[in-house]
Write an enzyme that holds these catalytic residues in place. Structure first.
Site, PDB file in Angstrom:
ATOM      1  N   TYR A  51      -4.603  11.377   9.158  1.00 26.16           N
ATOM      2  CA  TYR A  51      -3.543  11.474  10.167  1.00 26.16           C
ATOM      3  C   TYR A  51      -3.360  12.903  10.668  1.00 26.16           C
ATOM      4  CZ  TYR A  51      -2.173   6.733   8.741  1.00 26.16           C
ATOM      5  OH  TYR A  51      -2.161   5.391   8.462  1.00 26.16           O
ATOM      6  N   ASP A  82     -10.399  -1.310  -1.108  1.00 22.92           N
ATOM      7  CA  ASP A  82     -10.505  -2.745  -0.804  1.00 22.92           C
ATOM      8  C   ASP A  82     -10.203  -3.573  -2.050  1.00 22.92           C
ATOM      9  OD1 ASP A  82     -12.773  -1.407  -1.639  1.00 22.92           O
ATOM     10  OD2 ASP A  82     -14.189  -2.756  -0.675  1.00 22.92           O
ATOM     11  N   ASP A 138      -0.361   4.354   3.313  1.00 23.80           N
ATOM     12  CA  ASP A 138       0.404   3.742   4.401  1.00 23.80           C
ATOM     13  C   ASP A 138       0.203   2.228   4.380  1.00 23.80           C
ATOM     14  OD1 ASP A 138       1.897   3.479   6.665  1.00 23.80           O
ATOM     15  OD2 ASP A 138       0.415   4.327   8.034  1.00 23.80           O
TER      16      ASP A 138
END
Ligand code: NAD
Length: 362
Positions: A141, A220, A244
């Site tokens: 980010y 994952d 997030d």
């Protein structure tokens, strides 16, 4: 103890839920003989209306001098124009930056009385009690990027060793107050930044936290295990983007957005404590919002900024008892239950604080 707590109610249901959190903190002060000074300031949309800026100088100065900051929520339809030069969320982002908050903690606890409010089966969610520690100021980010031009765009996931080390140390410290297990989540089979992440985590945990059990999971697999065996997790530490996504997934385990607290912490200085939910304009002003996310944020404030572990546990125990007595706001009430108002639930939690002391001492 003497402590100054800045209260930023903000917009929508923000002031309605922080009022109940303050009521509970005052009950803690009375029961334990502490002096908490509550100082209210404006942030977000209400600050734009009053001062033309989402983070007035006096708000920021008060926060920087405080022991901790308790925030409700910011934003709402009145200030929703994406082209406006001043926007409510600038207040929150500015405050996080000014206070140097590099880690976001989101505990997810499933209270026994709310097992049926979770979308997952009872035998899977029973006993869920985990905390996600998300790195907040680095990663993809904030790395170099190119906006779409000529059909190409990129974002860069960039981490330095010290950035990883400080958030891992925090996760290790938190694990020591809990069940002493840390799960580090990365994508080390593909990403170079994740291989650095894994290397630093392994080194810090072995050198500084040999008493804390460590496991590594690929993101994952972590997403899958959060749904398959959520009760096995204690502390999950991960980077900005993975955190997030995983925190929103983990949030669903608890049944309602209104139940979830958060803490944002820096290296030193005051922490920022706020419920995970937003300003909920659809229910603002009706006195029906769930105050538990804000009240549990106050418990985190006691634990992490004021180092008052017993007091924090008392608040959590009082919430557990109020729910066990059947008190529910509309978002968590079952069809056959009559919902109570925000103030009724907050007052009951505050009233239960003194009798919770004996329970957490056991
Ligand atoms: P929201 O969290 O405000 O609401 C989502 C849904 O959950 C709504 O139906 C709402 O009624 C319900 N809800 C939320 N909190 C609740 C509570 N305590 N009790 C009962 N029900 C609750 O998210 P949104 O609708 O996407 O955003 C509304 C506004 O809040 C927007 O302006 C957004 O920018 C802002 N927002 C602020 C923050 C923050 O201040 N940290 C976070 C998220 C959204």
């Amino acid at each position: 103890m003497n402590a100054t707590i800045v209260v930023l109610g903000g917009d929508g249901i923000g002031p309605e839920v922080t009022r109940e959190a303050v009521r509970v903190l005052q009950a803690v002060a009375d029961a334990f003989g502490h002096e908490f000074h509550f100082v209210e300031h404006l942030i977000g949309g209400c600050a734009i209306d009053a001062h033309g800026t989402a983070l007035p100088d006096e708000t920021l100065a008060a926060c920087q001098q405080a022991d901790a900051v308790l925030l409700g929520a910011v934003g709402g339809p009145k200030w929703d124009d994406p082209t406006a030069p001043v926007r409510p969320e600038q207040g929150l982002l500015g405050l996080r930056k000014a206070l140097g908050l590099f880690a976001n903690l989101r505990p997810v606890t499933l209270f026994p009385a709310l097992v049926d409010a979770s979308p997952l089966k009872r035998h899977i969610v029973e006993g869920v009690n985990l905390v996600v520690v998300r790195e907040l100021t680095g990663g993809i980010y904030f790395g170099p990027r190119q906006e779409p031009t000529d059909g190409t765009a990129y974002d860069t996931m960039l981490y330095t060793g010290p950035e990883v080390a400080r958030v891992v140390r925090l996760a290790g410290e938190i694990a020591r107050r809990r069940r002493r297990r840390v799960t580090s989540v990365d994508k080390a089979n593909v990403l170079a930044s994740s291989r650095l992440w894994r290397h630093v985590v392994t080194h810090i945990m072995a050198e500084e936290f040999p008493d804390v059990q460590l496991e590594h999971l690929l993101v994952d697999a972590a997403a899958m295990h959060l749904l398959r065996r959520p009760a096995d997790f204690d502390v999950i530490v991960t980077g900005n983007m993975f955190g997030d996504i995983l925190t929103d997934e983990a949030a669903m385990l608890a049944g309602s957005l209104g139940m979830l607290p958060s803490a944002s912490l820096g290296e030193s200085g005051p922490g920022l404590y706020e419920p995970v939910h937003g300003s909920a304009p659809d229910i603002a002003g009706q006195g029906i919002a769930n105050p538990i996310g804000a009240i549990l944020s106050a418990a985190l404030l006691l634990r992490y900024s004021l180092n008052l572990e017993q007091e924090a546990r008392c608040v959590e125990e009082a919430v557990r008892q109020a729910l066990a007595q059947g008190l529910r706001t509309a978002d968590i009430a079952r069809p056959n239950e009559t919902p109570v108002a925000t103030e009724v639930l907050g007052t009951q939690v505050a009233d239960l604080v003194p009798s919770s002391i004996a329970k957490v001492d056991q």
